[in-house]
Write an enzyme that holds these catalytic residues in place. Sequence first.
Site, short mmCIF file in Angstrom:
data_model
loop_
_atom_site.label_atom_id
_atom_site.label_comp_id
_atom_site.label_asym_id
_atom_site.label_seq_id
_atom_site.Cartn_x
_atom_site.Cartn_y
_atom_site.Cartn_z
N ASP A 161 -158.72 64.88 -0.35
CA ASP A 161 -157.91 64.40 0.78
C ASP A 161 -156.57 63.90 0.25
O ASP A 161 -156.17 62.75 0.47
CB ASP A 161 -158.64 63.33 1.60
CG ASP A 161 -159.70 63.93 2.52
OD1 ASP A 161 -159.81 65.17 2.56
OD2 ASP A 161 -160.40 63.16 3.21
N HIS A 191 -159.66 67.48 4.51
CA HIS A 191 -158.33 67.37 5.13
C HIS A 191 -157.31 68.31 4.48
O HIS A 191 -156.28 68.61 5.08
CB HIS A 191 -157.82 65.93 5.04
CG HIS A 191 -158.43 65.04 6.07
ND1 HIS A 191 -157.80 64.69 7.23
CD2 HIS A 191 -159.65 64.45 6.11
CE1 HIS A 191 -158.59 63.91 7.94
NE2 HIS A 191 -159.72 63.75 7.29
N HIS A 204 -164.18 56.05 2.77
CA HIS A 204 -162.92 55.31 2.70
C HIS A 204 -163.09 53.85 2.29
O HIS A 204 -162.13 53.11 2.19
CB HIS A 204 -162.16 55.43 4.03
CG HIS A 204 -161.54 56.79 4.20
ND1 HIS A 204 -160.65 57.08 5.21
CD2 HIS A 204 -161.67 57.93 3.46
CE1 HIS A 204 -160.26 58.35 5.08
NE2 HIS A 204 -160.88 58.89 4.05
MN MN Z 1 -160.63 61.10 3.52
#
Ligand code: MN
Length: 384
Positions: free
Chosen positions: A49, A85, A189
């Site tokens: 990401d 992502h 996260h």
């Molecule tokens: Mn992420």
Amino acid sequence: MLISHISDLHLGYAQFGLEEREEDVYQCFGEAIDVSIREGAELVILAGDLFHTPRPSGKAVLTLGNALKKLKEKGVPAAFVLGEHDISRTRDVPFGYLFSNLGLAKRLKLEEPVVVGNCAIFGENKARRNDIDGLVARLQECDKVAKQHAGKKVLVLHQGLTDFNKFAGEINAADLPPNFDYYAFGHYHDHLERRFDYLGGLLAYPGSLDLTPSEGIKETKKGFILADLSGSEASTHWIALEQSRPQFSEKLSYQHMATELDRVIKQSIAITARNGKKPVGRLEVVGKDIDSRTIAANLMKLNDFCIHYVWQPVEEGGIAPRAYDSMPADMDAELYRLSAEALGSDELAKFAINEILPLAAEKDAKAALDIAWEAYKSGRFRGK
Ligand SMILES: [Mn+2]
């Protein structure tokens, strides 16, 4: 061997579409790189990401390029894997490969390690749910290659482990190859670290560099990991980022709005003085017979003290949302029932849950929109 382990950069993400919030993410990343150099990291790992979207903005691309160039000039190699992502669902080459092709960073593989000093680093891009069996098989092969390496071994993946989150995970720690000294993960996260008896070393997620959409607005710290692999066991040092934008969540009494607001303003001034950045606020205004216009007019005073705020009225004694006193026996059936109720159609509910939801859960808005658009164009639900 000191390794900087950074993950979930989400470069290009702008909370509330604010330029300042996009800039915050770049500043946090810049800080992580500068501290890594200053602390003498011999390798920087980016665990997926890198970008918030598969087609990042020029500024996001340039920010990563400049950071990698700086590392190269300082003689610090960088290596990466990609997260969901970074990867488009269409058959496009991921943007991240620009940097490996230009020689600014190494793209990690499971078949063949990147070797830095006495350390061999293996890794692979995010595997989708339908490829988890394949990933587990490839990891077993990787373990054999890793065993041949006499020095330290690091495995870099961007996957959710069910051991931390039963619902968000795709793979179990028990499925991971055991012959590694450090497992440098990305995807979750939050900052998480754990040792598993059956794994050779510590497994860690540094967490994202900034708050991302799924996390809401809350007081929290964000950072990255410096992992020291020089001893017999990996030791980690999690470094909180000073550039993080402060965020707070507060409850306000509607009845005493003016005094309550003074309190929040004072608090915001103190936060700004401490952090050098105006905070993001989330306010719940609790009371009876709430007039939203009154709240909105009052809250305007916050404009000078917060970079942005969101608020929500909470009516005391209002109708409570439907509550379950126990988990529905058949969760999937309950999900269908609620969806059909909300959408007014069984077929639409099936479409939403079977086709849109899996993509949405992977945060692939583009693919979800493509499917919705296709359904619309072909008139699949016309008259339903
Ligand atoms: Mn992420």
